[in-house]
Design a protein around this motif. Structure first.
Motif, PDB file in Angstrom:
ATOM      1  N   TYR A 139     -20.110 101.369  49.794  1.00  0.00           N
ATOM      2  CA  TYR A 139     -19.796 102.300  50.876  1.00  0.00           C
ATOM      3  C   TYR A 139     -18.855 103.387  50.390  1.00  0.00           C
ATOM      4  CZ  TYR A 139     -21.565  98.785  54.210  1.00  0.00           C
ATOM      5  OH  TYR A 139     -22.330  97.893  54.904  1.00  0.00           O
ATOM      6  N   LYS A 140     -18.937 104.515  51.077  1.00  0.00           N
ATOM      7  CA  LYS A 140     -18.023 105.625  50.827  1.00  0.00           C
ATOM      8  C   LYS A 140     -16.640 105.225  51.367  1.00  0.00           C
ATOM      9  CE  LYS A 140     -19.740 109.727  51.502  1.00  0.00           C
ATOM     10  NZ  LYS A 140     -20.227 110.940  52.193  1.00  0.00           N
ATOM     11  N   LYS A 141     -15.599 105.417  50.545  1.00  0.00           N
ATOM     12  CA  LYS A 141     -14.227 105.089  50.956  1.00  0.00           C
ATOM     13  C   LYS A 141     -13.565 106.249  51.678  1.00  0.00           C
ATOM     14  CE  LYS A 141     -11.891 103.725  47.390  1.00  0.00           C
ATOM     15  NZ  LYS A 141     -11.149 103.079  46.292  1.00  0.00           N
ATOM     16  N   SER A 142     -13.821 107.466  51.217  1.00  0.00           N
ATOM     17  CA  SER A 142     -13.185 108.636  51.835  1.00  0.00           C
ATOM     18  C   SER A 142     -14.094 109.851  51.682  1.00  0.00           C
ATOM     19  CB  SER A 142     -11.826 108.908  51.193  1.00  0.00           C
ATOM     20  OG  SER A 142     -11.985 109.265  49.841  1.00  0.00           O
ATOM     21  N   GLN A 143     -13.849 110.853  52.531  1.00  0.00           N
ATOM     22  CA  GLN A 143     -14.670 112.062  52.541  1.00  0.00           C
ATOM     23  C   GLN A 143     -14.119 113.165  51.644  1.00  0.00           C
ATOM     24  OE1 GLN A 143     -17.525 112.168  53.718  1.00  0.00           O
ATOM     25  NE2 GLN A 143     -17.711 111.026  55.602  1.00  0.00           N
ATOM     26  N   ASP A 144     -12.813 113.315  51.612  1.00  0.00           N
ATOM     27  CA  ASP A 144     -12.239 114.434  50.888  1.00  0.00           C
ATOM     28  C   ASP A 144     -11.033 113.979  50.080  1.00  0.00           C
ATOM     29  OD1 ASP A 144     -11.908 117.060  50.049  1.00  0.00           O
ATOM     30  OD2 ASP A 144     -10.627 117.571  51.751  1.00  0.00           O
ATOM     31  N   PRO A 145     -11.139 113.796  48.797  1.00  0.00           N
ATOM     32  CA  PRO A 145     -12.365 113.930  48.016  1.00  0.00           C
ATOM     33  C   PRO A 145     -13.272 112.716  48.241  1.00  0.00           C
ATOM     34  CG  PRO A 145     -10.607 113.133  46.610  1.00  0.00           C
ATOM     35  CD  PRO A 145      -9.996 113.388  47.975  1.00  0.00           C
ATOM     36  N   VAL A 146     -14.540 112.904  47.957  1.00  0.00           N
ATOM     37  CA  VAL A 146     -15.496 111.815  48.137  1.00  0.00           C
ATOM     38  C   VAL A 146     -15.198 110.722  47.112  1.00  0.00           C
ATOM     39  CG1 VAL A 146     -17.921 111.157  48.044  1.00  0.00           C
ATOM     40  CG2 VAL A 146     -17.262 113.332  49.075  1.00  0.00           C
ATOM     41  N   GLU A 147     -14.958 109.536  47.620  1.00  0.00           N
ATOM     42  CA  GLU A 147     -14.714 108.377  46.767  1.00  0.00           C
ATOM     43  C   GLU A 147     -15.590 107.238  47.237  1.00  0.00           C
ATOM     44  OE1 GLU A 147     -10.666 107.280  45.497  1.00  0.00           O
ATOM     45  OE2 GLU A 147     -10.032 108.821  46.923  1.00  0.00           O
TER      46      GLU A 147
END
Length: 95
Positions: free
Chosen positions: A74-82
């Motif tokens: 899963y994506k952990k964060s949007q900005d920055p994409v992690e």
């Protein structure tokens, strides 16, 4: 020819019914119904090679075989994409 894939994430394994002509994006849509996670917020990866499977490719084009195993992160964060690290926990062996 129907087939299934095992999709693993941490201690979860999902047996996903699919067709060789299904796109990776369509697999993510099926997983959304189970995990309530948007397809854009998940990646499917070949475990041994740590290769991200492209949404537009089919199961067959991705060289996935019946009974094959892929990892879902899963994506952990949007900005920055992690993104999460690939993590698959094994169940303890009785004894």
């Amino acid at each position: 020819m129907s087939m299934y894939l095992r999709v693993k994430r941490q201690m979860q394994t999902i047996f996903l019914h699919c067709e060789p002509s299904d796109s990776i994006l369509s697999l993510k849509e099926k997983l959304k119904a189970i995990n309530n996670m948007e397809p854009s917020d998940m990646r499917l990866m070949i475990i041994d090679e740590k290769i991200n499977l492209a949404d537009e490719k089919t199961v067959k084009e991705s060289k996935l075989e019946d009974g094959g195993v892929v990892c879902m992160i899963y994506k952990k964060s949007q900005d920055p994409v992690e993104w999460e690290e690939m993590e698959i926990s094994k169940l303890p062996t009785p004894g």
